[in-house]
Design an enzyme around this catalytic site. Structure first.
Site, PDB file in Angstrom:
ATOM      1  N   GLY A 156     -36.535  10.549  12.218  1.00 30.26           N
ATOM      2  CA  GLY A 156     -37.791  10.475  11.031  1.00 30.26           C
ATOM      3  C   GLY A 156     -38.923  10.866  11.925  1.00 30.26           C
ATOM      4  O   GLY A 156     -39.291  12.123  11.939  1.00 30.26           O
ATOM      5  N   GLY A 157     -39.709  10.018  12.103  1.00 32.72           N
ATOM      6  CA  GLY A 157     -41.016   9.664  12.647  1.00 32.72           C
ATOM      7  C   GLY A 157     -41.197  11.135  13.559  1.00 32.72           C
ATOM      8  O   GLY A 157     -42.332  11.914  13.498  1.00 32.72           O
ATOM      9  N   HIS A 213     -29.763   7.649   2.337  1.00 33.50           N
ATOM     10  CA  HIS A 213     -30.451   7.211   3.299  1.00 33.50           C
ATOM     11  C   HIS A 213     -30.784   5.697   3.074  1.00 33.50           C
ATOM     12  O   HIS A 213     -30.881   5.136   1.870  1.00 33.50           O
ATOM     13  CB  HIS A 213     -31.891   7.834   3.713  1.00 33.50           C
ATOM     14  N   GLU A 230     -27.249   5.080  11.002  1.00 32.80           N
ATOM     15  CA  GLU A 230     -28.433   4.759  11.120  1.00 32.80           C
ATOM     16  C   GLU A 230     -28.915   3.154  11.155  1.00 32.80           C
ATOM     17  O   GLU A 230     -28.693   2.660  10.127  1.00 32.80           O
ATOM     18  CB  GLU A 230     -29.394   5.451  10.122  1.00 32.80           C
ATOM     19  N   GLU A 282     -33.452   3.905   3.114  1.00 37.21           N
ATOM     20  CA  GLU A 282     -34.765   3.775   2.119  1.00 37.21           C
ATOM     21  C   GLU A 282     -34.262   3.984   0.876  1.00 37.21           C
ATOM     22  O   GLU A 282     -34.958   3.360  -0.194  1.00 37.21           O
ATOM     23  CB  GLU A 282     -35.690   4.687   2.704  1.00 37.21           C
ATOM     24  N   SER A 310     -35.255   5.518  15.527  1.00 42.05           N
ATOM     25  CA  SER A 310     -36.366   5.811  16.587  1.00 42.05           C
ATOM     26  C   SER A 310     -36.021   6.548  17.693  1.00 42.05           C
ATOM     27  O   SER A 310     -36.232   6.373  18.858  1.00 42.05           O
ATOM     28  CB  SER A 310     -36.651   4.095  16.724  1.00 42.05           C
ATOM     29  N   ASN A 345     -35.890  14.350   9.363  1.00 42.96           N
ATOM     30  CA  ASN A 345     -36.026  13.805   7.901  1.00 42.96           C
ATOM     31  C   ASN A 345     -37.552  13.545   7.808  1.00 42.96           C
ATOM     32  O   ASN A 345     -38.137  12.633   8.421  1.00 42.96           O
ATOM     33  CB  ASN A 345     -35.359  12.575   7.858  1.00 42.96           C
ATOM     34  N   TRP A 346     -38.228  14.334   7.141  1.00 37.26           N
ATOM     35  CA  TRP A 346     -39.868  14.386   7.044  1.00 37.26           C
ATOM     36  C   TRP A 346     -40.145  13.149   6.016  1.00 37.26           C
ATOM     37  O   TRP A 346     -41.321  12.756   5.903  1.00 37.26           O
ATOM     38  CB  TRP A 346     -40.185  15.772   6.520  1.00 37.26           C
ATOM     39  N   LYS A 347     -39.277  12.527   5.272  1.00 36.12           N
ATOM     40  CA  LYS A 347     -39.551  11.821   4.208  1.00 36.12           C
ATOM     41  C   LYS A 347     -40.791  12.166   3.331  1.00 36.12           C
ATOM     42  O   LYS A 347     -40.792  13.340   3.155  1.00 36.12           O
ATOM     43  CB  LYS A 347     -39.732  10.231   4.838  1.00 36.12           C
ATOM     44  N   GLY A 373     -37.797   3.660  12.044  1.00 39.15           N
ATOM     45  CA  GLY A 373     -39.146   3.256  11.927  1.00 39.15           C
ATOM     46  C   GLY A 373     -39.794   2.372  12.940  1.00 39.15           C
ATOM     47  O   GLY A 373     -40.866   1.869  12.287  1.00 39.15           O
TER      48      GLY A 373
HETATM   49  C1  PEP Z   1     -34.699   8.082   9.440  1.00 40.12           C
HETATM   50  O1  PEP Z   1     -35.510   7.942   8.525  1.00 40.12           O
HETATM   51  O2  PEP Z   1     -33.623   8.688   9.221  1.00 40.12           O
HETATM   52  C2  PEP Z   1     -34.988   7.714  10.970  1.00 40.12           C
HETATM   53  C3  PEP Z   1     -34.023   7.522  11.732  1.00 40.12           C
HETATM   54  O3  PEP Z   1     -36.180   7.378  11.103  1.00 40.12           O
HETATM   55  P1  PEP Z   1     -37.098   7.208  12.601  1.00 40.12           P
HETATM   56  O4  PEP Z   1     -36.637   8.291  13.481  1.00 40.12           O
HETATM   57  O5  PEP Z   1     -38.419   7.146  12.348  1.00 40.12           O
HETATM   58  O6  PEP Z   1     -36.503   5.879  12.983  1.00 40.12           O
END
Ligand code: PEP
Length: 251
Positions: free
Chosen positions: A235-236, A96, A168, A98, A214, A10-12, A174
């Site tokens: 994500g990251g 998600h 999640e 967010e 994470s 997920n590049w956000k 994050g």
């Molecule tokens: C996400 O945004 O779905 C996520 C899991 O982010 P991260 O891996 O950065 O915690």
């Protein structure tokens, strides 16, 4: 019918088009036939271009991070499922945390979005997960159960079979804090049992349940090797081709 292993990035709201194309090309180059299915959830502006990059790559798909519940019309700023399909998108992330937190998307709207996605030939990656306060109070299973009941469990068996679920925990997104492999397994097992109660053991057993929060090259193997964890939503670490590739190959 069997579970599909998936690693989705997920590049956000990150990368310019050029950076995104470079990242997608690097991921495609590193992907191998026996890898899990790789999905890149890129920003809307990149989807056409990334769709073209993955078009001939086996086992690599592109996803949107959101979509409208409406099909077309006077909804300024929204993006429809028809638009997504027209540029080669196959999956859509829905719910998600967010989107839930910053854009106030609730279960009722997400149920409509799920219908729109499935009704138009796309596949939802439906996110669920609890905030830290809920986890601390010991109510995480109840919280996730409500998200699933209100957002997904209106679906027919035939439609539910197409859904990918992503657990999640918000406190792990994050933050650098990952759920322990035991915490992830415990919730994935509970989610599978919730699905079994609604749709039966066969469908529950075949449902892909991703863990997100994470995930990194250093912890992916341990998390992904849990019996009810079928890959990850990342994500990251999905923004660095080498890290994402190591996560893809972690299991
Ligand atoms: C996400 O945004 O779905 C996520 C899991 O982010 P991260 O891996 O950065 O915690």
């Amino acid at each position: 019918m069997s579970r599909q292993l998936i690693v989705a990035g997920n590049w956000k709201m990150n990368t310019t088009l050029k950076e995104g194309e470079k990242l997608a090309n690097a991921i495609v180059k590193k992907s191998k036939a026996n890898d899990p299915l790789v999905i890149m959830a890129a920003p809307f502006t990149h989807l056409q271009s990334i769709g073209a990059i993955v078009k001939d790559a086996k086992g690599v798909e592109v996803a949107a991070q959101n979509c409208s519940n409406e099909l077309s019309g006077a909804y300024t700023g929204e993006v429809s499922v028809g638009m997504l399909k027209s540029v080669g998108v196959k999956y859509v992330i829905l719910g998600h945390s967010e989107r839930r937190q910053y854009f106030k998307e609730g279960n009722a709207l997400l149920a409509k979005k799920t219908n729109t996605v499935l009704g138009n030939g796309l596949l939802p990656i439906f996110c669920c997960g609890e905030p830290l306060s809920v986890r601390k109070a010991g109510n995480h299973a109840r919280h996730v159960s409500k998200q699933l009941r209100e957002g997904l469990f209106h679906l027919s068996k035939k439609d539910f079979e197409k859904v990918v679920v992503a657990y999640e925990p918000i406190w792990a997104i994050g933050t650098g804090v990952t759920a322990s492999p035991e915490q992830a397994q415990e919730m994935h097992d509970k989610i599978r049992k919730m699905i079994a109660r609604k749709y039966g053991d066969k469908i529950a057993d075949a449902t892909t349940i991703l863990y997100g929060g994470s995930v990194k090259p250093a912890n992916a193997k341990e998390i992904f090797s849990q019996p009810d964890v079928d890959g990850g939503l990342v994500g990251g670490a999905s923004l660095k081709a080498t890290d994402f590739s190591q996560i893809i190959k972690a299991r």
